[in-house]
Design a protein around this motif. Structure first.
Motif, PDB file in Angstrom:
ATOM      1  N   PHE A   1       3.638   6.551  -7.857  1.00  0.00           N
ATOM      2  CA  PHE A   1       3.179   6.635  -6.470  1.00  0.00           C
ATOM      3  C   PHE A   1       2.370   5.407  -6.067  1.00  0.00           C
ATOM      4  O   PHE A   1       2.676   4.740  -5.081  1.00  0.00           O
ATOM      5  CB  PHE A   1       2.343   7.905  -6.288  1.00  0.00           C
ATOM      6  N   ALA A   2       1.322   5.107  -6.816  1.00  0.00           N
ATOM      7  CA  ALA A   2       0.389   4.064  -6.396  1.00  0.00           C
ATOM      8  C   ALA A   2       1.043   2.684  -6.368  1.00  0.00           C
ATOM      9  O   ALA A   2       1.088   2.021  -5.329  1.00  0.00           O
ATOM     10  CB  ALA A   2      -0.834   4.055  -7.317  1.00  0.00           C
ATOM     11  N   ARG A   3       1.568   2.250  -7.508  1.00  0.00           N
ATOM     12  CA  ARG A   3       2.153   0.915  -7.538  1.00  0.00           C
ATOM     13  C   ARG A   3       3.432   0.851  -6.707  1.00  0.00           C
ATOM     14  O   ARG A   3       3.753  -0.188  -6.125  1.00  0.00           O
ATOM     15  CB  ARG A   3       2.449   0.489  -8.979  1.00  0.00           C
ATOM     16  N   GLY A   4       4.147   1.968  -6.628  1.00  0.00           N
ATOM     17  CA  GLY A   4       5.359   1.996  -5.809  1.00  0.00           C
ATOM     18  C   GLY A   4       5.071   1.632  -4.363  1.00  0.00           C
ATOM     19  O   GLY A   4       5.757   0.793  -3.760  1.00  0.00           O
ATOM     20  N   TYR A   5       4.029   2.248  -3.799  1.00  0.00           N
ATOM     21  CA  TYR A   5       3.653   1.905  -2.428  1.00  0.00           C
ATOM     22  C   TYR A   5       3.058   0.496  -2.335  1.00  0.00           C
ATOM     23  O   TYR A   5       3.305  -0.229  -1.372  1.00  0.00           O
ATOM     24  CB  TYR A   5       2.661   2.930  -1.873  1.00  0.00           C
ATOM     25  N   ASN A   6       2.266   0.119  -3.324  1.00  0.00           N
ATOM     26  CA  ASN A   6       1.699  -1.232  -3.301  1.00  0.00           C
ATOM     27  C   ASN A   6       2.795  -2.290  -3.249  1.00  0.00           C
ATOM     28  O   ASN A   6       2.704  -3.276  -2.512  1.00  0.00           O
ATOM     29  CB  ASN A   6       0.820  -1.461  -4.532  1.00  0.00           C
ATOM     30  N   GLU A   7       3.848  -2.093  -4.039  1.00  0.00           N
ATOM     31  CA  GLU A   7       4.951  -3.051  -4.076  1.00  0.00           C
ATOM     32  C   GLU A   7       5.773  -3.000  -2.782  1.00  0.00           C
ATOM     33  O   GLU A   7       6.135  -4.034  -2.209  1.00  0.00           O
ATOM     34  CB  GLU A   7       5.867  -2.754  -5.274  1.00  0.00           C
ATOM     35  N   ALA A   8       6.063  -1.801  -2.315  1.00  0.00           N
ATOM     36  CA  ALA A   8       6.938  -1.640  -1.150  1.00  0.00           C
ATOM     37  C   ALA A   8       6.304  -2.167   0.128  1.00  0.00           C
ATOM     38  O   ALA A   8       6.961  -2.844   0.940  1.00  0.00           O
ATOM     39  CB  ALA A   8       7.317  -0.172  -0.986  1.00  0.00           C
TER      40      ALA A   8
END
Length: 361
Positions: free
Chosen positions: A94-101
């Motif tokens: 969740f966290a890094r997924g949104y940070n990257e996207a």
């Protein structure tokens, strides 16, 4: 016509056009709805049409695929070609997924939306109006009701998140596992401690400065408040959440992550004057909960908490320097319950938010 007069008219027209464009941008900001997907083809098929039916006319919908192994991408390209796809190479969570996207998304506002959320057509306008009126509000959330029973608050955020002084999160309409029926009792838009990551409306500049870290939305909102921003509930906007779409409640991995991340969040955000006694007391309370689970036959819950405590110790000695700490510590913390919600809930048998937090708390 005199050249100076022509130049004056041309400048006047240019000024009027610029003002019109500026006012249009100001009154009609671009909103990016970003859905993080991981093997959620069925949810996308069921709920994406409601997002696309939103009445706001300056909205763009993104699906950030978190390394799915199902046919999500094929389905989206075929059935929803108007959707902007962001393809991440692996499941970042969740966290890094949104940070990257979100590095790839340009908008005036972001809406972070779970794939298992159904929205009402006019859900965006109240949140846009709220943040347009007050620049100190960094983020807000709608009223989140259960998709399974649309008269009940949902577990993930309900009508806005609070936290007690020992780091236990709860919400307006949800305390531990008790979700209230919605009859308008929390329809006042007001400050809260944290906004749910299931449906979070946030300013891009703020997100990119602070971004997600451990404990995800609660940690982010805590750091935002310490920096001087406010987090708000916006119950005039309503969405319906399935919940448990990726990690079901009661899942031992979810238990492990919640307890580990909560301890890390406390260690990062509490002042030293409180860390030295609150963390040991919190671990004591966790241990009581773990042993209670074991005696009730839930060995997985017991082991998950032990693993979480061990992982926290590892973080303290080996990983602390890599973590994101608050940049400032001068903001006022709203939505902070200065007592022990565990004592109120289990000993005093207060099951509803309104029984625990009195008006003006």
């Amino acid at each position: 016509m005199d050249c100076r007069l022509q130049l004056l008219i041309a400048n006047l027209l240019a000024s009027l056009i610029f003002e019109q464009i500026f006012n249009t941008h100001l009154n009609n900001p671009k909103v990016a709805v970003v859905i993080l997907n991981w093997n959620g083809r069925n949810f996308l098929e069921q709920f994406l049409p409601s997002v696309l039916a939103s009445t706001y006319n300056n909205m763009q919908v993104f699906v950030a695929d978190n390394g799915s192994t199902d046919d999500s991408l094929i389905f989206l390209k075929k059935q929803f070609p108007q959707i902007c796809l962001i393809t991440l190479p692996v499941n970042y969570g969740f966290a890094r997924g949104y940070n990257e996207a979100l590095r790839q998304v340009d908008a005036d506002y972001y809406v972070l939306l779970n794939s298992d959320v159904e929205v009402k057509p006019g859900w965006l306008e109240p949140m846009i109006e709220l943040l347009q009126k007050d620049n100190s509000i960094a983020a807000c959330q709608p009223k989140i009701l259960s998709h399974h029973n649309k008269n009940m608050f949902d577990y993930a955020g309900a009508a806005g998140g609070w936290m007690d002084k020992y780091g236990y999160p709860f919400g307006k309409g949800r305390v531990f596992d008790v979700c209230e029926e919605d009859h308008g009792q929390y329809d006042q838009s007001e400050t809260i401690f944290w906004a749910s990551g299931a449906a979070m409306f946030i300013r891009p500049a703020v997100f990119h400065e602070y971004f997600f870290a451990h404990q995800e939305e609660i940690d982010l909102c805590w750091r935002l408040q310490l920096a001087g921003y406010k987090i708000y509930s916006c119950p005039q906007s309503v969405v319906y959440h399935v919940g448990g779409g990726t990690l079901p409640r009661g899942n031992t991995k979810k238990t492990y992550l919640n307890f580990r991340n909560n301890h890390i969040m406390l260690a990062k955000n509490l002042p030293w004057s409180q860390i030295w006694w609150k963390l040991p007391y919190r671990q004591f309370l966790d241990s009581v909960s773990a042993w209670k689970g074991l005696f009730n036959g839930d060995g997985g819950y017991f082991i998950a908490i032990l693993r979480a405590h061990a992982a926290f110790v590892k973080w303290v000695f080996l990983k602390q320097r890599k973590s994101v700490f608050p940049k400032k510590r001068k903001g006022i913390l709203y939505g902070l319950y200065k007592k022990n919600v565990v004592w109120d809930y289990f000993v005093k048998q207060k099951k509803y938010f309104s029984q625990i937090v009195k008006t003006g708390q």
